[in-house]
Design an enzyme around this catalytic site. Structure first.
Site, PDB file in Angstrom:
ATOM      1  N   ARG A  14      48.882  80.998 -73.410  1.00 14.12           N
ATOM      2  CA  ARG A  14      48.724  80.133 -72.038  1.00 14.12           C
ATOM      3  C   ARG A  14      48.350  81.038 -70.916  1.00 14.12           C
ATOM      4  O   ARG A  14      47.852  80.645 -69.840  1.00 14.12           O
ATOM      5  CB  ARG A  14      50.255  79.213 -72.063  1.00 14.12           C
ATOM      6  CG  ARG A  14      50.362  78.393 -72.869  1.00 14.12           C
ATOM      7  CD  ARG A  14      51.856  77.833 -72.637  1.00 14.12           C
ATOM      8  NE  ARG A  14      52.062  77.152 -71.335  1.00 14.12           N
ATOM      9  CZ  ARG A  14      53.330  77.097 -70.813  1.00 14.12           C
ATOM     10  NH1 ARG A  14      54.359  77.218 -71.559  1.00 14.12           N
ATOM     11  NH2 ARG A  14      53.440  76.727 -69.613  1.00 14.12           N
ATOM     12  N   GLN A  20      57.899  72.926 -60.666  1.00 10.14           N
ATOM     13  CA  GLN A  20      58.165  73.430 -62.002  1.00 10.14           C
ATOM     14  C   GLN A  20      57.219  74.296 -62.661  1.00 10.14           C
ATOM     15  O   GLN A  20      57.219  74.385 -63.760  1.00 10.14           O
ATOM     16  CB  GLN A  20      58.351  72.073 -62.668  1.00 10.14           C
ATOM     17  CG  GLN A  20      59.516  70.994 -62.040  1.00 10.14           C
ATOM     18  CD  GLN A  20      59.303  69.697 -62.412  1.00 10.14           C
ATOM     19  OE1 GLN A  20      59.864  69.073 -63.520  1.00 10.14           O
ATOM     20  NE2 GLN A  20      58.552  68.944 -61.695  1.00 10.14           N
ATOM     21  N   HIS A  63      61.188  76.745 -62.519  1.00 11.67           N
ATOM     22  CA  HIS A  63      61.070  77.017 -64.037  1.00 11.67           C
ATOM     23  C   HIS A  63      60.713  78.478 -64.324  1.00 11.67           C
ATOM     24  O   HIS A  63      60.123  78.806 -65.231  1.00 11.67           O
ATOM     25  CB  HIS A  63      60.376  76.020 -64.937  1.00 11.67           C
ATOM     26  CG  HIS A  63      61.186  74.653 -64.739  1.00 11.67           C
ATOM     27  ND1 HIS A  63      60.416  73.637 -65.031  1.00 11.67           N
ATOM     28  CD2 HIS A  63      62.330  74.330 -64.344  1.00 11.67           C
ATOM     29  CE1 HIS A  63      61.165  72.697 -64.835  1.00 11.67           C
ATOM     30  NE2 HIS A  63      62.346  73.115 -64.476  1.00 11.67           N
ATOM     31  N   CYS A 108      63.483 100.904 -72.588  1.00 17.04           N
ATOM     32  CA  CYS A 108      64.985 101.289 -73.027  1.00 17.04           C
ATOM     33  C   CYS A 108      64.703 100.760 -74.348  1.00 17.04           C
ATOM     34  O   CYS A 108      65.872 100.899 -75.240  1.00 17.04           O
ATOM     35  CB  CYS A 108      65.819 100.270 -72.155  1.00 17.04           C
ATOM     36  SG  CYS A 108      66.140  98.604 -72.898  1.00 17.04           S
ATOM     37  N   THR A 143      54.392  64.948 -61.153  1.00 20.43           N
ATOM     38  CA  THR A 143      55.468  65.241 -62.167  1.00 20.43           C
ATOM     39  C   THR A 143      55.977  64.105 -62.881  1.00 20.43           C
ATOM     40  O   THR A 143      56.217  62.894 -62.190  1.00 20.43           O
ATOM     41  CB  THR A 143      56.867  65.876 -61.527  1.00 20.43           C
ATOM     42  OG1 THR A 143      57.743  66.187 -62.686  1.00 20.43           O
ATOM     43  CG2 THR A 143      57.599  65.293 -60.338  1.00 20.43           C
ATOM     44  N   GLU A 183      49.904  57.826 -62.417  1.00 18.32           N
ATOM     45  CA  GLU A 183      50.343  56.562 -62.979  1.00 18.32           C
ATOM     46  C   GLU A 183      51.767  56.387 -62.576  1.00 18.32           C
ATOM     47  O   GLU A 183      52.473  57.516 -62.213  1.00 18.32           O
ATOM     48  CB  GLU A 183      50.286  56.790 -64.494  1.00 18.32           C
ATOM     49  CG  GLU A 183      51.027  58.013 -65.120  1.00 18.32           C
ATOM     50  CD  GLU A 183      50.905  58.147 -66.627  1.00 18.32           C
ATOM     51  OE1 GLU A 183      49.677  57.642 -67.181  1.00 18.32           O
ATOM     52  OE2 GLU A 183      51.492  58.571 -67.231  1.00 18.32           O
TER      53      GLU A 183
HETATM   54  P1  OAD Z   1      54.480  66.418 -67.261  1.00 16.24           P
HETATM   55  O1  OAD Z   1      53.253  66.671 -68.254  1.00 16.24           O
HETATM   56  O2  OAD Z   1      55.731  66.040 -67.841  1.00 16.24           O
HETATM   57  O3  OAD Z   1      53.992  65.292 -66.396  1.00 16.24           O
HETATM   58  C1  OAD Z   1      52.601  65.428 -65.462  1.00 16.24           C
HETATM   59  C2  OAD Z   1      52.675  64.196 -64.524  1.00 16.24           C
HETATM   60  O4  OAD Z   1      51.529  64.500 -64.018  1.00 16.24           O
HETATM   61  C3  OAD Z   1      52.416  62.876 -65.103  1.00 16.24           C
HETATM   62  O5  OAD Z   1      53.415  62.176 -64.755  1.00 16.24           O
HETATM   63  C4  OAD Z   1      50.985  62.549 -65.004  1.00 16.24           C
HETATM   64  O6  OAD Z   1      50.848  61.257 -64.879  1.00 16.24           O
HETATM   65  C5  OAD Z   1      50.833  63.328 -63.820  1.00 16.24           C
HETATM   66  N1  OAD Z   1      49.224  63.818 -63.459  1.00 16.24           N
HETATM   67  C6  OAD Z   1      48.383  64.162 -64.360  1.00 16.24           C
HETATM   68  N2  OAD Z   1      47.293  64.468 -63.554  1.00 16.24           N
HETATM   69  C7  OAD Z   1      47.361  64.154 -62.458  1.00 16.24           C
HETATM   70  C8  OAD Z   1      46.767  64.636 -61.281  1.00 16.24           C
HETATM   71  N3  OAD Z   1      45.576  64.964 -61.231  1.00 16.24           N
HETATM   72  N4  OAD Z   1      47.274  64.276 -59.979  1.00 16.24           N
HETATM   73  C9  OAD Z   1      48.794  63.733 -59.915  1.00 16.24           C
HETATM   74  N5  OAD Z   1      49.402  63.547 -60.928  1.00 16.24           N
HETATM   75  C10 OAD Z   1      48.824  63.741 -62.240  1.00 16.24           C
HETATM   76  O7  OAD Z   1      54.719  67.866 -66.367  1.00 16.24           O
HETATM   77  P2  OAD Z   1      56.213  68.023 -65.377  1.00 16.24           P
HETATM   78  O8  OAD Z   1      56.790  66.695 -65.037  1.00 16.24           O
HETATM   79  O9  OAD Z   1      55.676  69.133 -64.533  1.00 16.24           O
HETATM   80  O10 OAD Z   1      59.352  72.713 -68.434  1.00 16.24           O
HETATM   81  O11 OAD Z   1      56.939  68.674 -66.521  1.00 16.24           O
HETATM   82  C11 OAD Z   1      58.180  69.299 -66.130  1.00 16.24           C
HETATM   83  C12 OAD Z   1      58.701  70.101 -67.242  1.00 16.24           C
HETATM   84  O12 OAD Z   1      58.664  69.760 -68.721  1.00 16.24           O
HETATM   85  C13 OAD Z   1      57.723  71.411 -67.275  1.00 16.24           C
HETATM   86  O13 OAD Z   1      58.149  72.492 -66.003  1.00 16.24           O
HETATM   87  C14 OAD Z   1      58.162  72.189 -68.444  1.00 16.24           C
HETATM   88  C15 OAD Z   1      58.170  70.906 -69.307  1.00 16.24           C
HETATM   89  O14 OAD Z   1      58.794  70.883 -70.559  1.00 16.24           O
HETATM   90  C16 OAD Z   1      59.478  73.808 -68.938  1.00 16.24           C
HETATM   91  O15 OAD Z   1      58.717  74.248 -69.669  1.00 16.24           O
HETATM   92  C17 OAD Z   1      61.047  74.180 -68.730  1.00 16.24           C
END
Ligand code: OAD
Length: 243
Positions: free
Chosen positions: A70, A101, A119, A148, A186, A213
């Site tokens: 990654r 996040q 995060h 260490c 998100t 969405e």
């Molecule tokens: P997700 O992958 O759960 O959600 C991504 C969101 O972005 C979805 O709702 C998509 O519809 C939206 N999306 C995709 N492309 C987009 C764009 N071009 N413009 C606007 N929106 C778009 O990601 P997060 O909500 O960030 O945690 O996930 C939260 C956490 O879950 C992450 O930080 C990670 C994961 O497990 C850890 O690793 C601790």
């Protein structure tokens, strides 16, 4: 043409304090995969095997292999117009806090300054024993070792782990103080981040979601703007700059 309400632009022009919560969707247009959805990382990889402390202790080589993959992917990507628009917003509004996040560091790379990384950051790591921090830990026999001798881990929050309490406190404070709050890219599935827009709204902020969405948060929003953050955010900044 993306439709942005006059009401939102008026509020942003008058606002002293705004906050924005970002998720993986903001980096999607840079080529960083999101977690959920059809192409999401959690469709192909198991968080149980890769994103929790017990899994790391059981098989640190596998977890490091995944993080190194990654990191390589994220090293070559660049901020997109959505990141740059948020940076411009920080320059326009007197007080703006970006709560993210994302662990990819792209907000910093685009020039945003007031960032709370909920995060962690994938480009940092630290020793499990002495907590010494590393940017490029040295790998010996397939694993990064501290001076260490301790095992070095990525400085990201895994499932079941607590977030940095200072960062959480500041995120809560800034969400509650904000006059306009954005929830951008998100899915609203992970706590405590997913509560911040709701807390902001309860504290009187005008809450706006930008996503491709609807999400479980959408029903709580004052406005939902359906579209890509890399298109919607630059349009908002363009309208804000018009007099
Ligand atoms: P997700 O992958 O759960 O959600 C991504 C969101 O972005 C979805 O709702 C998509 O519809 C939206 N999306 C995709 N492309 C987009 C764009 N071009 N413009 C606007 N929106 C778009 O990601 P997060 O909500 O960030 O945690 O996930 C939260 C956490 O879950 C992450 O930080 C990670 C994961 O497990 C850890 O690793 C601790």
């Amino acid at each position: 043409m993306i439709d942005i309400s006059d009401g939102l632009i008026k509020r942003l022009k008058e606002a002293q304090r705004i906050a924005a919560l970002t998720g993986a969707g903001v980096s999607a247009e840079s080529g960083v995969p999101t977690f959920r959805g059809e192409e999401g990382l959690w469709k192909k990889f198991s968080p149980e095997e890769l994103a929790n402390f017990d899994a790391f202790m059981k098989n640190p080589e596998l977890v490091w292999e995944w993080y190194n993959w990654r990191k390589t992917l994220m090293k070559d990507v660049k901020p997109n117009p959505g990141h740059y628009a948020l940076t411009q917003l920080e320059e326009i509004v007197p007080d703006m806090t970006l709560i993210t996040q994302n662990v990819d560091g792209l907000h910093r790379q685009s020039g945003s300054k007031n960032i709370l990384e909920l995060h962690g950051n994938i480009f940092r790591s630290y020793c499990l024993d002495c907590k010494k921090e590393y940017e490029q830990p040295e790998f010996k026999d397939g694993l990064p070792r501290c001076v260490c001798g301790g095992l070095v881990r990525p400085d990201v929050v895994w499932f079941g782990e607590s977030l940095d309490s200072n960062i959480v406190d500041n995120s809560l404070k800034e969400s509650m103080k904000s006059q306009v709050f954005f929830s951008i890219g998100t899915s609203g599935h992970v706590q405590p981040a997913a509560s911040l827009p709701i807390i902001a709204k309860r504290s009187g902020s005008y809450v706006v979601e930008i996503n491709t969405e609807p999400t479980p948060l959408t029903g709580h929003m004052d406005e939902f703007i359906m579209g890509k953050s890399g298109e919607v955010l630059p349009r908002i900044v363009e309208l804000l700059k018009k007099d």
